[in-house]
Design an enzyme around this catalytic site. Structure first.
Site, PDB file in Angstrom:
ATOM      1  N   TYR A   1      -2.501   8.596  15.337  1.00  0.00           N
ATOM      2  CA  TYR A   1      -1.261   7.755  14.987  1.00  0.00           C
ATOM      3  C   TYR A   1      -1.044   7.411  16.225  1.00  0.00           C
ATOM      4  O   TYR A   1      -0.559   6.081  16.519  1.00  0.00           O
ATOM      5  CB  TYR A   1      -0.432   8.487  14.145  1.00  0.00           C
ATOM      6  CG  TYR A   1       0.942   8.008  14.025  1.00  0.00           C
ATOM      7  CD1 TYR A   1       1.056   6.442  13.602  1.00  0.00           C
ATOM      8  CD2 TYR A   1       2.025   8.504  14.350  1.00  0.00           C
ATOM      9  CE1 TYR A   1       2.304   5.923  13.419  1.00  0.00           C
ATOM     10  CE2 TYR A   1       3.370   7.814  14.460  1.00  0.00           C
ATOM     11  CZ  TYR A   1       3.208   6.798  13.748  1.00  0.00           C
ATOM     12  OH  TYR A   1       4.519   6.132  13.743  1.00  0.00           O
TER      13      TYR A   1
ATOM     14  N   GLN B   1       0.906  -1.164  -0.082  1.00  0.00           N
ATOM     15  CA  GLN B   1      -0.183  -0.050   0.118  1.00  0.00           C
ATOM     16  C   GLN B   1       0.864   1.302  -0.065  1.00  0.00           C
ATOM     17  O   GLN B   1       0.557   2.312  -0.716  1.00  0.00           O
ATOM     18  CB  GLN B   1      -0.795  -0.080   1.293  1.00  0.00           C
ATOM     19  CG  GLN B   1      -2.089   0.913   1.400  1.00  0.00           C
ATOM     20  CD  GLN B   1      -2.628   0.619   2.547  1.00  0.00           C
ATOM     21  OE1 GLN B   1      -2.316   1.263   3.454  1.00  0.00           O
ATOM     22  NE2 GLN B   1      -3.981  -0.038   2.490  1.00  0.00           N
TER      23      GLN B   1
ATOM     24  N   ASN C   1       0.211   2.253   9.239  1.00  0.00           N
ATOM     25  CA  ASN C   1       0.153   3.727   8.702  1.00  0.00           C
ATOM     26  C   ASN C   1       0.867   4.508   9.673  1.00  0.00           C
ATOM     27  O   ASN C   1       0.486   4.191  10.936  1.00  0.00           O
ATOM     28  CB  ASN C   1      -1.348   3.995   8.556  1.00  0.00           C
ATOM     29  CG  ASN C   1      -2.214   3.196   7.507  1.00  0.00           C
ATOM     30  OD1 ASN C   1      -2.963   2.340   7.789  1.00  0.00           O
ATOM     31  ND2 ASN C   1      -1.505   3.365   6.296  1.00  0.00           N
TER      32      ASN C   1
HETATM   33  N1  UFG Z   1       8.324  20.679   8.655  1.00  0.00           N
HETATM   34  C1  UFG Z   1       8.495  21.856   8.167  1.00  0.00           C
HETATM   35  N2  UFG Z   1       8.167  21.734   6.880  1.00  0.00           N
HETATM   36  C2  UFG Z   1       7.796  20.621   6.174  1.00  0.00           C
HETATM   37  C3  UFG Z   1       7.906  19.453   6.737  1.00  0.00           C
HETATM   38  C4  UFG Z   1       8.060  19.359   8.056  1.00  0.00           C
HETATM   39  O1  UFG Z   1       8.760  22.924   8.783  1.00  0.00           O
HETATM   40  O2  UFG Z   1       7.629  20.969   4.817  1.00  0.00           O
HETATM   41  C5  UFG Z   1       8.788  20.626  10.186  1.00  0.00           C
HETATM   42  C6  UFG Z   1       7.599  20.049  11.077  1.00  0.00           C
HETATM   43  O3  UFG Z   1       6.629  21.107  11.601  1.00  0.00           O
HETATM   44  C7  UFG Z   1       8.476  19.420  12.337  1.00  0.00           C
HETATM   45  C8  UFG Z   1       9.660  18.956  11.762  1.00  0.00           C
HETATM   46  O4  UFG Z   1       9.826  19.822  10.346  1.00  0.00           O
HETATM   47  O5  UFG Z   1       8.704  20.371  13.203  1.00  0.00           O
HETATM   48  C9  UFG Z   1       9.752  17.544  11.464  1.00  0.00           C
HETATM   49  O6  UFG Z   1       8.724  17.235  10.415  1.00  0.00           O
HETATM   50  P1  UFG Z   1       8.538  15.773  10.000  1.00  0.00           P
HETATM   51  O7  UFG Z   1       7.249  15.558   9.391  1.00  0.00           O
HETATM   52  O8  UFG Z   1       9.558  15.260   9.323  1.00  0.00           O
HETATM   53  O9  UFG Z   1       8.390  14.843  11.283  1.00  0.00           O
HETATM   54  P2  UFG Z   1       7.407  14.735  12.533  1.00  0.00           P
HETATM   55  O10 UFG Z   1       8.145  15.522  13.920  1.00  0.00           O
HETATM   56  O11 UFG Z   1       6.113  15.470  12.396  1.00  0.00           O
HETATM   57  O12 UFG Z   1       6.940  13.551  12.794  1.00  0.00           O
HETATM   58  C10 UFG Z   1       8.304  12.180  12.693  1.00  0.00           C
HETATM   59  C11 UFG Z   1       7.245  11.076  12.347  1.00  0.00           C
HETATM   60  C12 UFG Z   1       6.259  10.490  13.200  1.00  0.00           C
HETATM   61  C13 UFG Z   1       6.849  10.357  14.476  1.00  0.00           C
HETATM   62  C14 UFG Z   1       7.422  11.599  15.039  1.00  0.00           C
HETATM   63  C15 UFG Z   1       7.909  11.509  16.366  1.00  0.00           C
HETATM   64  O13 UFG Z   1       6.885  11.178  10.882  1.00  0.00           O
HETATM   65  O14 UFG Z   1       5.755   9.187  12.573  1.00  0.00           O
HETATM   66  O15 UFG Z   1       8.511  12.028  13.961  1.00  0.00           O
HETATM   67  O16 UFG Z   1       8.984  12.493  16.711  1.00  0.00           O
HETATM   68  F1  UFG Z   1       6.011  10.160  15.432  1.00  0.00           F
END
Ligand code: UFG
Length: 333
Positions: free
Chosen positions: A141, A34, A76
């Protein structure tokens, strides 16, 4: 005996399969493709295409193969998507794990290493986050992963199964030789998004908010190299096979970097401009997430050698620059 890797065609699962095979393990993979890629499957792994919620299918695989341990990545994993589709997340993640555990009980398979997340903690009381801290997920999640851990805990207790749950912080990077790497459709993770901008596939990176309570105002995260992360799974497997008791471990670097620092490092590594603009905050983003991984170091003997943001971005850039379309084949006209 074989290790069964659920979700072995995904970003993290495929890196696990490669390292297991490097270490001489027999590997069986289940993936419903998927979000995984058949191109990421290792040629020496035995592959079954199917869904872990299909009890008859799982039973057939456990009957055909001599499995002594399971590594469970089949879930997921997008925080934002989970808020829009909670029932899909509970169905795939929680119900899928229930079917898996029932099959393990029926076939007397005793060990499982489980892919969990920092999202189980929600907003931390303080950083660095230890495994003893309160778990109050702020997303569906995170809630599903916490529920999966609870399913394991009670099933393990009743049926003599032992499990290790690994709570990942922000995973990035790629296998050193760029055989496999990160390719999500659509991409939402910061490191690949920055590198897509470096490749000119995006006009710019949008920084989600610069008014957080951090030194430069942008969110701070703890980044761990995918290959170090997988090492911890192999150590956990060994720990369980040698009689280790069920436990939970954080996997991170004990260090945090802001979104701006990540972009700056990527500019240095790639030599590209990487335009960035400030946008709105993204709903549900905590300002700072930093792990304490002392427990994994002490009990599992984990020693994350590749986990610096420079190395993470260098290895990710190696994959992205050699595979600008990820696993997709470009059809030439
Ligand atoms: N960010 C941006 N611009 C973007 C994408 C992300 O500024 O285009 C920022 C987000 O706001 C965040 C940081 O970059 O502050 C990291 O974002 P990610 O989406 O790469 O990762 P997350 O911290 O949201 O989440 C990841 C995993 C989750 C997990 C989490 C645990 O995707 O599954 O880390 O810390 F739960």
């Amino acid at each position: 005996m074989s290790v069964l890797v659920l979700g072995g065609a995904g970003y993290i699962g495929s890196h696990a399969v490669y390292q297991l095979i490097d270490r001489g393990e027999e590997v069986v993979v289940i993936d419903n493709l998927q979000t995984g890629h058949k191109e990421a499957l290792h040629s020496r792994a035995t592959f079954y295409h199917g869904d872990i919620r299909d009890a008859d299918f799982l039973h057939d695989v456990f009957t055909k193969e001599a499995i002594d341990a399971v590594i469970h990545f089949a879930a997921n994993s997008l925080v934002g998507e989970s808020m829009d589709k909670p029932l899909d997340y509970f169905d795939n993640n929680v119900y899928g794990t229930q079917v898996l555990l029932q099959t393990m009980v029926d076939h007397q398979v005793k060990h499982v290493v489980f892919s969990s997340t920092a999202a189980t903690y929600g907003e931390p009381e303080s950083v660095p986050i230890t495994e003893m801290m309160r778990t109050e997920p702020t997303s569906t999640y995170g809630e599903t992963k916490l529920t999966m851990e609870k399913l394991m805990k009670w099933t393990a207790r009743a049926h003599g199964i032992s499990y290790v749950s690994l709570r990942y912080f922000n995973v990035a990077g790629a296998r050193e030789n760029a055989e496999i790497g990160e390719d999500h459709q659509p991409e939402t993770h910061l490191v690949p998004i920055i590198l897509q901008a470096a490749l000119g596939q995006r006009d710019q990176v949008t920084i989600f908010g610069d008014d957080y309570d951090t030194p430069d105002g942008t969110c701070i995260r703890d980044y761990v190299h995918i290959e170090d992360l997988i090492e911890a799974h192999l150590l956990a497997l060994n720990y369980l096979r040698t009689g280790g008791s069920s436990d939970i471990f954080n996997l991170g670097s004990n260090q945090g970097f802001s979104v701006k620092e990540m972009i700056e490092t990527a500019r240095t590594v790639t030599g590209k401009e990487i335009p960035a603009v400030i946008g709105e905050r993204r709903a549900g983003d905590p300002s700072t997430l930093i792990a304490s991984s002392e427990k994994a170091k002490q009990i599992l003997g984990w020693n994350p050698e590749r986990t610096s943001i420079n190395r993470i971005i260098t290895d990710a850039w190696n994959w992205h620059s050699k595979n600008p379309n990820g696993y997709r084949k470009v059809v030439k006209k």
